[in-house]
Design an enzyme around this catalytic site. Structure first.
Site, PDB file in Angstrom:
ATOM      1  N   HIS D  17       0.752  -1.311   0.088  1.00  0.00           N
ATOM      2  CA  HIS D  17      -0.145   0.020  -0.004  1.00  0.00           C
ATOM      3  C   HIS D  17       0.877   1.279  -0.035  1.00  0.00           C
ATOM      4  O   HIS D  17       0.484   2.250   0.474  1.00  0.00           O
ATOM      5  CB  HIS D  17      -1.064   0.040   1.029  1.00  0.00           C
ATOM      6  CG  HIS D  17      -1.905  -1.026   1.069  1.00  0.00           C
ATOM      7  ND1 HIS D  17      -1.827  -2.277   1.856  1.00  0.00           N
ATOM      8  CD2 HIS D  17      -3.095  -1.282   0.275  1.00  0.00           C
ATOM      9  CE1 HIS D  17      -2.753  -3.141   1.702  1.00  0.00           C
ATOM     10  NE2 HIS D  17      -3.583  -2.645   0.700  1.00  0.00           N
ATOM     11  N   HIS D 104       1.266 -16.837   8.003  1.00  0.00           N
ATOM     12  CA  HIS D 104       1.491 -15.542   6.959  1.00  0.00           C
ATOM     13  C   HIS D 104       2.552 -14.936   7.981  1.00  0.00           C
ATOM     14  O   HIS D 104       3.111 -15.586   9.026  1.00  0.00           O
ATOM     15  CB  HIS D 104       0.312 -14.557   7.199  1.00  0.00           C
ATOM     16  CG  HIS D 104       0.334 -13.800   5.810  1.00  0.00           C
ATOM     17  ND1 HIS D 104       1.154 -12.797   5.465  1.00  0.00           N
ATOM     18  CD2 HIS D 104      -0.451 -13.914   4.591  1.00  0.00           C
ATOM     19  CE1 HIS D 104       0.921 -12.414   4.371  1.00  0.00           C
ATOM     20  NE2 HIS D 104      -0.058 -13.018   3.759  1.00  0.00           N
ATOM     21  N   ASP D 340      -7.015 -16.504  -3.963  1.00  0.00           N
ATOM     22  CA  ASP D 340      -6.389 -17.329  -5.082  1.00  0.00           C
ATOM     23  C   ASP D 340      -6.308 -18.389  -4.266  1.00  0.00           C
ATOM     24  O   ASP D 340      -5.643 -18.879  -3.539  1.00  0.00           O
ATOM     25  CB  ASP D 340      -5.059 -16.543  -5.292  1.00  0.00           C
ATOM     26  CG  ASP D 340      -4.650 -17.107  -6.700  1.00  0.00           C
ATOM     27  OD1 ASP D 340      -5.442 -17.893  -7.047  1.00  0.00           O
ATOM     28  OD2 ASP D 340      -3.779 -16.218  -7.349  1.00  0.00           O
TER      29      ASP D 340
END
Lengths: 379, 379, 379, 379
Positions: D17, D104, D340
């Protein structure tokens, strides 16, 4: 740290009182003739105790190749080399060990490492340069064979006695053009090619020796036949890598190349080196003058590269010094033995060696650039 | 190449006539307040066109942070920054393009790269330093917060007009102790804190400007509050990395620290910096004098680090020059426009920036050494 | 090349038939107790000739520290170490030297270097790993003292006989949690902690030994107590540096960490490692499962790091092979002597050593990151 | 850190971002034709949203060259490139931000950096790979022109549906010999050249998509026409640098080359690649089989180099997960949007790009070795 170079790489080890000092040289081309006889001469030139001008210790400093050659030819693998230390027992502590020696590395080493070797700032010892000189001799052999590069250093000043290093001085440029290592050594331990001042230099050193004091000097070095195009723009300009290498030597205080600090006083119209054609090399230009010192925009231009390195007066002197103990008590550090009144002449082969390491690495880098350019040009 | 540093790392890109110039700064600590306002001031200080002493071009040079910050805080990820080039069209070739400019990088670039950018030696352009200055501003902010490090550079000579940089000169040491960046800028575009010679310096520059010529000078820089212990023995001594950084700047000819070249003339007994206890920091010593320039054995000792950098007279001058074409034909290179008669004052923020990049990287390295020493000591 | 690491750096030298093999370890913290006794055990574990499963040569492989320690404590300077080669005469050329040994480095070495050492691909010799193991022992000592890091490797497969390395297999995770080096060695030369398959593995090796053939295997390694936060995003993720280190070992064919290749078959909902609070460390989380292998986003998360390395069947076998001479003539390469039918068990200490070198370097880097973050946070 | 390579060097910046993501490519040869059209195709291939198999976001990802080219030719200076982020506002924090996403980088980033970008583990974002792909496209162009190197990657397994990667499988070797990038793309978004299993793979992905889950896979890559001699013995073996590069990609779990893990089960007598003369290249040998995967002793031997990379099932899934908040409270992380179900097919151009960066760097290094060997041989 103790590793220098990207493609031609040297790593050194050793301090004054360990078993040996040495180095690993990586990136040496294979198939090159190489024995200890190629390396010993420069080690012998850096050895102390060669004259009444230097310290009386007589170290033998014989190099032993450990790996990387077979039947007198390099294999392309790393070349390990070592030189035994004659005296490798840790010293007894004595009264003088209470004091960090002024302008030596004792204090900064103990701050950085907490520990103190009995020889004080261990790696700051001049013996650390043995590994550099051994590696530099290998680099020199490569450079000689690959491009007939010649590297010659000499003493250009001792104390206030100085050669005229003005780049526009014809005598100085003549010396840079022709001086050989043999001629430098023929001048005796002073290693200064200027007959007019050589005796005065010796007298200055003798004066400081007799006063139990020391004096500094300048070593000037010339690189002849340096291929064009060495050096990478931006952070790795050729002069930047040379400056790095030279200021990594013990006791150095400054570096200048070409016109140097004096060049700041010469106006651009006189300082600029006009181009002329080079009849001997079609497509190549030469410069009429060489204020640039053989490097323009960070890249070698084919002229002589020359630079000077300032060496301070040795910190270890043979007289008492008022200073403080490690604990902060004022006192007097007694003189210890006799010391070299000027390390500058002995720095000559060390400067040559570091120069060879820089140029060998840059040459390897540039040859890959040449290849890639030829491979893709206008495709 | 275009990357500098091991743990605090900057990579730059850009030449005069491309879309933008910029850099990526990697290794910036996370959680640090950082916006363009921290970076722009040094970019503005390096900008040309700020006075009648410098070139009249007025570039805007606004920096834009691309990544690595959020809500005004750094993320620990690389900080991309760019500055648009106002004029990024390749130039038309003109008659003067037949000539490599003397003592510029045109000739060596075409030898090295085969190609020629329309701005000649592309990366040798002073615009390349924008990325360094932007990165240096980030490093400075880190150093200020981490250790209150202060870095101030100033002009110490222009041509033959020079401050007395003798390390034993008390006035000079006072300046090093106290000078601020604000005081330097308050002296006007000349950026010299010595009121006695400042006007003479301006006159010298004006003289060369009026003669369509150029003149060099020296920038001196001081680092105050540099932590003790920075610098690695052997090849990465602190002075070696500073010399590397400074000689990587365009137009530099020399580097000296502490007593420098003059120090070669001061005998050891006077050159040695005696130790005294530091009442304000138990366990730490100070030195009475600072001929060492804050570095002993390649390691910072807590005193002011100071050094000087020689900048040559600018190669681009506003007068005709007799020289040769690329093809080797003698001719006269016409003057092109008006040029900065002395780049030295503009080098001040660039020297500061490179200094910050060196110290930030060395500080990060040393803090890992401190950690490891504490982790294992006498175990 | 022959140097690994950024802050904790090792450089090695030596091939089979030179005087010695060895290394220089740079970046070792000062003040750490260190003698040959800390280093010899891993060298002894890597030594051939320890059992009927391995080659009968009995090399002594005694390490000698050359520098960097004094009175049993490290100085912070580079540690030079060497191990003499027992047989350092170049070999006579024999008929078998006409052939590049299949799947060995002879052919690629002669293509790359032109030269051929009498031991064929000189640096591809397993003796090259001696320097790595000596350096790794130093790194291990540092890691143990600094963070109680434990590194244990073991054989997890030989040929088709394999432990179940499924990350969701509880027995396997238990072994990773508790296995010690002593337990591994107690299993004998096979170095496999799984009692159910150990004997079958030995039988497989004996089978290939008796067939004058060889067989490969897998070494699995666990790192316990690895500090959180090691590894740098992007190109230097922790798993990338581990993979680099492992694939730099001779005879390796693959690397996987955590769930590895099998993990590609486990759907995300089962593969994701859910977090739970860590009652023993406030502010830290643990994961319920450890498919991630202790690394997430390239950074250690405090769980066990574990990975496996594939070692091919040794290329040197004790039977004839149909192949070609260097000159391209078909022929039969005769068997030479007896050879180790499986190098996998001997790779155990080598894998541990390279692991230690990776983690030591990453730990030093991360501790400087920690420092800088603390120094600037939200300022 | 964010820099890869020694002579052909890429540095990247950018997270999800921020304003833009991009890179600086240094060491690109001068005079090479290069425009955005050479770079865009691979960026477009890595773009998400290309099919119903992948995430529906449609980013445009147009690359803009900032520097280093003029009139469509490279200058030899660094090539700056950037791709704007479409959505560069920091996100609002939401309830889901209380949880580190399982498997993650959120948790390890906050441990390492203290700070948290609104996109979680900032640099662990797949957008970070844009800079790699842009740089890789430049490397590929160089390799194509310099040596006609061909690099083609494809999907070889999805979940349990797998091509037979046994090195002795003739069909597999045929694919490696002939497969083109166009053929891979012609298979649709699955990018698998094996017609027998392609449909099953698609079904598997659709299954996991419909279950709001994800599944991993393997990408296999072949390098054809790789020059002989690339790779440096010891720490920088060619396979080690490839493994480093591949494991630096997000979501990777393993790497194998040539026979890989399976090769541990093939006895030496069958695994060894016998040599045969190469009629087309006098003085060069070929191997009858290629279990070595084109690399022997760490050095390329002229055969196809091939390797496989394991990609885990994506950590971000479209279903709830029981886990813990940053503060250690058990809870349920809600699903966020659609994701995805398999990132493996999109990894294909990323694997190719990193491969090109490795080979370009190694080729530049080796060409300097070739030069130096020729310069000194038997002198």
């Amino acid at each position: 740290m103790s590793t220098y170079g990207k493609l031609f790489k040297v790593t050194t080890y050793g301090e004054s009182h360990c078993k040996s000092v040495g180095c690993i040289v990586d990136g040496v081309p294979p198939g090159m003739k190489l024995t200890e006889d190629d390396i010993q001469p420069q080690l012998t030139r850096r050895r102390p105790g060669q004259s009444k001008l230097s310290t009386p210790r007589n170290e033998k400093d014989r190099v032993h190749i450990q790996s990387g050659t077979e039947n007198g030819l390099t294999l392309g693998s790393p070349i390990g080399m070592l030189v035994a230390n004659e005296d490798h027992r840790p010293h007894d502590y004595s009264e003088t060990d209470l004091y960090p020696r002024p302008s030596h590395a004792d204090y900064t080493y103990i701050q950085k490492y907490g520990a103190k070797s009995t020889s004080g700032g261990g790696r700051s010892s001049a013996r650390e340069t043995i590994g550099r000189v051994a590696a530099g001799a290998v680099a020199e052999k490569f450079l000689k064979l690959a491009a007939n590069v010649e590297i010659v250093a000499f003493v250009s000043s001792i104390g206030e006695i100085a050669m005229d290093r003005n780049p526009q001085n014809e005598t100085f440029q003549n010396i840079l053009n022709t001086i050989t290592r043999e001629e430098v050594d023929a001048t005796g331990p002073i290693r200064c090619p200027d007959a007019n001042i050589r005796e005065s230099m010796v007298k200055v050193i003798e004066h400081y020796r007799d006063s139990n004091d020391s004096i500094g000097g300048v070593v000037t070095c010339v690189i002849r036949n340096c291929p064009i195009g060495l050096g990478e723009p931006c952070f790795d300009k050729l002069e930047a890598t040379l400056a790095h290498a030279m200021l990594s030597l013990p006791a150095t205080k400054g570096f200048e190349f070409g016109s140097g600090f004096l060049g700041t006083q010469i106006p651009g119209s006189k300082h600029n080196d006009a181009f002329v054609s080079d009849p001997s090399q079609p497509g190549k230009l030469r410069t009429k003058t060489n204020n640039s010192g053989g490097i323009q925009g960070g890249i070698s231009n084919g002229e002589n590269i020359y630079f000077s390195v300032a060496f301070k007066s040795a910190a270890t002197i043979s007289q008492e010094q008022s200073t403080s103990t490690y604990e902060g008590k004022d006192g007097v550090l007694a003189a210890r033995g006799r010391h070299d009144p000027s390390v500058t002449p002995r720095a000559v082969p060390i400067v040559e060696s570091m120069t060879a390491l820089v140029i060998a690495d840059q040459l390897l880098i540039q040859r890959s650039r040449d290849y890639s350019r030829a491979a893709v040009f206008e495709n």
